[in-house]
Design a protein around this motif. Structure first.
Motif, PDB file in Angstrom:
ATOM      1  N   CYS A 260      38.690 -22.830  70.967  1.00 13.27           N
ATOM      2  CA  CYS A 260      39.064 -22.774  69.544  1.00 13.27           C
ATOM      3  C   CYS A 260      39.114 -24.196  68.998  1.00 13.27           C
ATOM      4  O   CYS A 260      39.823 -25.050  69.552  1.00 13.27           O
ATOM      5  CB  CYS A 260      40.431 -22.125  69.378  1.00 13.27           C
ATOM      6  SG  CYS A 260      40.425 -20.419  69.879  1.00 13.27           S
TER       7      CYS A 260
ATOM      8  N   LYS B 189      39.320 -26.695  65.450  1.00 18.93           N
ATOM      9  CA  LYS B 189      39.661 -26.739  64.026  1.00 18.93           C
ATOM     10  C   LYS B 189      39.091 -28.001  63.380  1.00 18.93           C
ATOM     11  O   LYS B 189      39.182 -29.086  63.956  1.00 18.93           O
ATOM     12  CB  LYS B 189      41.188 -26.724  63.869  1.00 18.93           C
ATOM     13  CG  LYS B 189      41.634 -26.607  62.429  1.00 18.93           C
ATOM     14  CD  LYS B 189      43.145 -26.585  62.300  1.00 18.93           C
ATOM     15  CE  LYS B 189      43.530 -26.416  60.840  1.00 18.93           C
ATOM     16  NZ  LYS B 189      44.951 -26.670  60.608  1.00 18.93           N
TER      17      LYS B 189
ATOM     18  N   ASP C  84      41.196 -30.906  70.243  1.00 18.20           N
ATOM     19  CA  ASP C  84      40.150 -29.886  70.465  1.00 18.20           C
ATOM     20  C   ASP C  84      38.928 -30.503  71.136  1.00 18.20           C
ATOM     21  O   ASP C  84      38.194 -29.826  71.856  1.00 18.20           O
ATOM     22  CB  ASP C  84      39.746 -29.219  69.143  1.00 18.20           C
ATOM     23  CG  ASP C  84      40.935 -28.570  68.461  1.00 18.20           C
ATOM     24  OD1 ASP C  84      42.023 -28.570  69.061  1.00 18.20           O
ATOM     25  OD2 ASP C  84      40.786 -28.084  67.339  1.00 18.20           O
TER      26      ASP C  84
ATOM     27  N   MET D 186      37.871 -21.161  62.700  1.00 20.62           N
ATOM     28  CA  MET D 186      38.139 -20.449  61.452  1.00 20.62           C
ATOM     29  C   MET D 186      38.236 -21.500  60.340  1.00 20.62           C
ATOM     30  O   MET D 186      38.992 -22.470  60.480  1.00 20.62           O
ATOM     31  CB  MET D 186      39.446 -19.676  61.539  1.00 20.62           C
ATOM     32  CG  MET D 186      39.781 -18.971  60.241  1.00 20.62           C
ATOM     33  SD  MET D 186      41.245 -17.960  60.440  1.00 20.62           S
ATOM     34  CE  MET D 186      42.322 -18.714  59.278  1.00 20.62           C
TER      35      MET D 186
ATOM     36  N   SER E 250      46.180 -18.469  55.235  1.00 24.07           N
ATOM     37  CA  SER E 250      46.917 -17.956  56.409  1.00 24.07           C
ATOM     38  C   SER E 250      47.858 -19.011  56.986  1.00 24.07           C
ATOM     39  O   SER E 250      47.480 -20.174  57.114  1.00 24.07           O
ATOM     40  CB  SER E 250      45.920 -17.572  57.512  1.00 24.07           C
ATOM     41  OG  SER E 250      45.119 -16.494  57.117  1.00 24.07           O
TER      42      SER E 250
ATOM     43  N   THR F 219      46.749 -16.930  61.112  1.00 17.95           N
ATOM     44  CA  THR F 219      45.597 -17.620  61.726  1.00 17.95           C
ATOM     45  C   THR F 219      45.375 -17.099  63.142  1.00 17.95           C
ATOM     46  O   THR F 219      44.246 -16.806  63.553  1.00 17.95           O
ATOM     47  CB  THR F 219      45.838 -19.150  61.761  1.00 17.95           C
ATOM     48  OG1 THR F 219      45.980 -19.612  60.417  1.00 17.95           O
ATOM     49  CG2 THR F 219      44.693 -19.894  62.423  1.00 17.95           C
TER      50      THR F 219
ATOM     51  N   GLY G 287      43.299 -26.809  71.553  1.00 17.56           N
ATOM     52  CA  GLY G 287      43.987 -28.092  71.607  1.00 17.56           C
ATOM     53  C   GLY G 287      45.489 -27.821  71.613  1.00 17.56           C
ATOM     54  O   GLY G 287      45.925 -26.723  71.288  1.00 17.56           O
TER      55      GLY G 287
ATOM     56  N   ALA H 182      47.035 -29.337  66.018  1.00 11.76           N
ATOM     57  CA  ALA H 182      46.099 -29.878  65.032  1.00 11.76           C
ATOM     58  C   ALA H 182      46.808 -30.983  64.258  1.00 11.76           C
ATOM     59  O   ALA H 182      47.999 -30.860  63.959  1.00 11.76           O
ATOM     60  CB  ALA H 182      45.647 -28.766  64.089  1.00 11.76           C
TER      61      ALA H 182
ATOM     62  N   THR I  20      51.631 -27.901  64.035  1.00 12.89           N
ATOM     63  CA  THR I  20      52.684 -27.003  64.529  1.00 12.89           C
ATOM     64  C   THR I  20      52.599 -26.730  66.032  1.00 12.89           C
ATOM     65  O   THR I  20      53.592 -26.362  66.641  1.00 12.89           O
ATOM     66  CB  THR I  20      52.623 -25.634  63.809  1.00 12.89           C
ATOM     67  OG1 THR I  20      51.410 -24.978  64.176  1.00 12.89           O
ATOM     68  CG2 THR I  20      52.709 -25.778  62.304  1.00 12.89           C
ATOM     69  N   ALA I  21      51.400 -26.805  66.617  1.00 13.34           N
ATOM     70  CA  ALA I  21      51.173 -26.452  68.038  1.00 13.34           C
ATOM     71  C   ALA I  21      51.522 -24.986  68.315  1.00 13.34           C
ATOM     72  O   ALA I  21      51.936 -24.643  69.422  1.00 13.34           O
ATOM     73  CB  ALA I  21      51.953 -27.383  68.959  1.00 13.34           C
ATOM     74  N   GLN I  22      51.386 -24.132  67.311  1.00  9.57           N
ATOM     75  CA  GLN I  22      51.776 -22.720  67.488  1.00  9.57           C
ATOM     76  C   GLN I  22      50.583 -21.786  67.700  1.00  9.57           C
ATOM     77  O   GLN I  22      50.736 -20.711  68.265  1.00  9.57           O
ATOM     78  CB  GLN I  22      52.538 -22.246  66.241  1.00  9.57           C
ATOM     79  CG  GLN I  22      53.891 -22.911  66.087  1.00  9.57           C
ATOM     80  CD  GLN I  22      54.558 -22.563  64.770  1.00  9.57           C
ATOM     81  OE1 GLN I  22      54.001 -21.849  63.941  1.00  9.57           O
ATOM     82  NE2 GLN I  22      55.755 -23.076  64.582  1.00  9.57           N
ATOM     83  N   VAL I  23      49.412 -22.192  67.193  1.00 12.74           N
ATOM     84  CA  VAL I  23      48.292 -21.240  67.149  1.00 12.74           C
ATOM     85  C   VAL I  23      47.845 -20.818  68.554  1.00 12.74           C
ATOM     86  O   VAL I  23      47.665 -19.625  68.814  1.00 12.74           O
ATOM     87  CB  VAL I  23      47.124 -21.810  66.309  1.00 12.74           C
ATOM     88  CG1 VAL I  23      45.876 -20.943  66.438  1.00 12.74           C
ATOM     89  CG2 VAL I  23      47.531 -21.896  64.840  1.00 12.74           C
TER      90      VAL I  23
END
Ligand SMILES: Cc1cc2nc3c(=O)[nH]c(=O)nc-3n(C[C@H](O)[C@H](O)[C@H](O)COP(=O)(O)OP(=O)(O)OC[C@H]3O[C@@H](n4cnc5c(N)ncnc54)[C@H](O)[C@@H]3O)c2cc1C
Length: 266
Positions: A6, A8, A38, A61, A92, A97, A119, A122, A127-130
């Motif tokens: 993934c 970004k 990433d 995305m 989102s 997301t 990664g 971003a 946030t380091a949540q995705v």
């Protein structure tokens, strides 16, 4: 076995940061780059491809111009590039997301041997949540802050960075790993890669391609489906001018100590 990464596209925050009158980021006037963590995730995927010969798919995305970034990744050695893009996906937050990216990954298929890389974070949303949320939605194990990876059959041994050391974790595939810069040094594009990168067009997954997935509901994607909304954004006020402490060395150290203690900095 395949690897999905993934990736970004983010504004280059080391250059000029432009803000609109309403406080939102003026993304159109800023240079874009591939999110730095990433690049480490892509390099980890390509190193495993060198070792095991497995295909690597990059998924992003974003708006249509993000396709250019995906071509750069193909020039580095990525086999297939997938752009997840639709008006319905705009606005989102991290929950939405990750819903959309998890649906896109399911669309590509997750097999027993597969690894998904993200990664750690971003540099724009920060946030380091995705990554962890994608793993949760795919119901697969995850390891974050990965600084070294060894694959042996369907077992992966990773070195996970902590604040004061490392932890060694074994995880079964399929799994999701979030990568940090200590993992590797990303490679450059090759001349052959640049010449070949647009041979196969970027695959676009739009709303119609994903709408039948249960994760793609009006109330779980886009601005309306995001549980969080940015209420206000602003540039932090500039810090005041510096303060000179007068006196002998010992005196000024004592004054400095007092000031920092009063502010609970030490
Ligand atoms: C409260 C809140 C509200 C938001 N509202 C809006 C909004 O209204 N409009 C808007 O445009 N944005 C909005 N955002 C930003 C948007 O949610 C984030 O850009 C997006 O969710 C990614 O989060 P992040 O940048 O923190 O990524 P992180 O979680 O820090 O990223 C971790 C990793 O996940 C992967 N990843 C993250 N995003 C993508 C992506 N798009 N494609 C592929 N891989 C990816 C990458 O591997 C990345 O390294 C909002 C964010 C928050 C926190």
């Amino acid at each position: 076995m395949k690897i999905i990464v993934c990736v970004k596209q983010v504004p280059d925050t080391s250059g000029k940061v432009a803000v609109n009158a309403d406080g939102t980021l003026d993304r159109a006037s800023m240079q874009t780059i591939i999110n730095p963590d990433d690049m480490n995730a892509v390099e980890a995927a390509l190193a495993l491809k060198d070792q095991l010969g497995c295909p690597v798919i990059a998924v992003s995305m974003g708006p249509p111009p993000a396709a250019g970034m995906l071509l750069e990744l193909k020039a580095m050695g990525v086999d297939k590039a997938v752009l997840v893009s639709a008006r319905e996906f705009g606005g989102s937050d991290t929950f939405a997301t990750s819903q959309i990216l998890a649906a896109a990954i399911k669309n590509l298929g997750v097999d027993k041997d597969d690894i998904i890389f993200c990664g750690r974070q971003a540099i724009d949303g920060d946030t380091a949540q995705v990554g962890p949320q994608i793993a949760e939605k795919l119901e697969i194990p995850q390891v974050s802050y990965v600084a070294d990876i060894q694959k042996d059959g369907d077992t992966i041994t990773v070195k996970r960075m902590l604040e004061d050391g490392y932890m060694t974790v074994q995880v079964q595939t399929p799994c999701l790993l979030t990568c940090i810069k200590e993992l590797n040094t990303p490679r450059y594009m090759t001349i052959r890669g640049i010449l070949d990168c647009d041979n196969e067009p970027v695959t676009v997954l739009d709303y119609n391609a994903l709408k039948d997935d249960p994760l793609i509901e009006v109330d779980t994607i886009g601005l309306k489906g995001s549980p969080t909304n940015i209420y206000k954004s602003f540039t932090p006020p500039r810090k005041g001018s510096g303060m000179m402490l007068e006196g002998s060395g010992k005196e000024t150290v004592e004054k400095l100590f007092g000031i920092l203690s009063a502010k609970h900095i030490i």
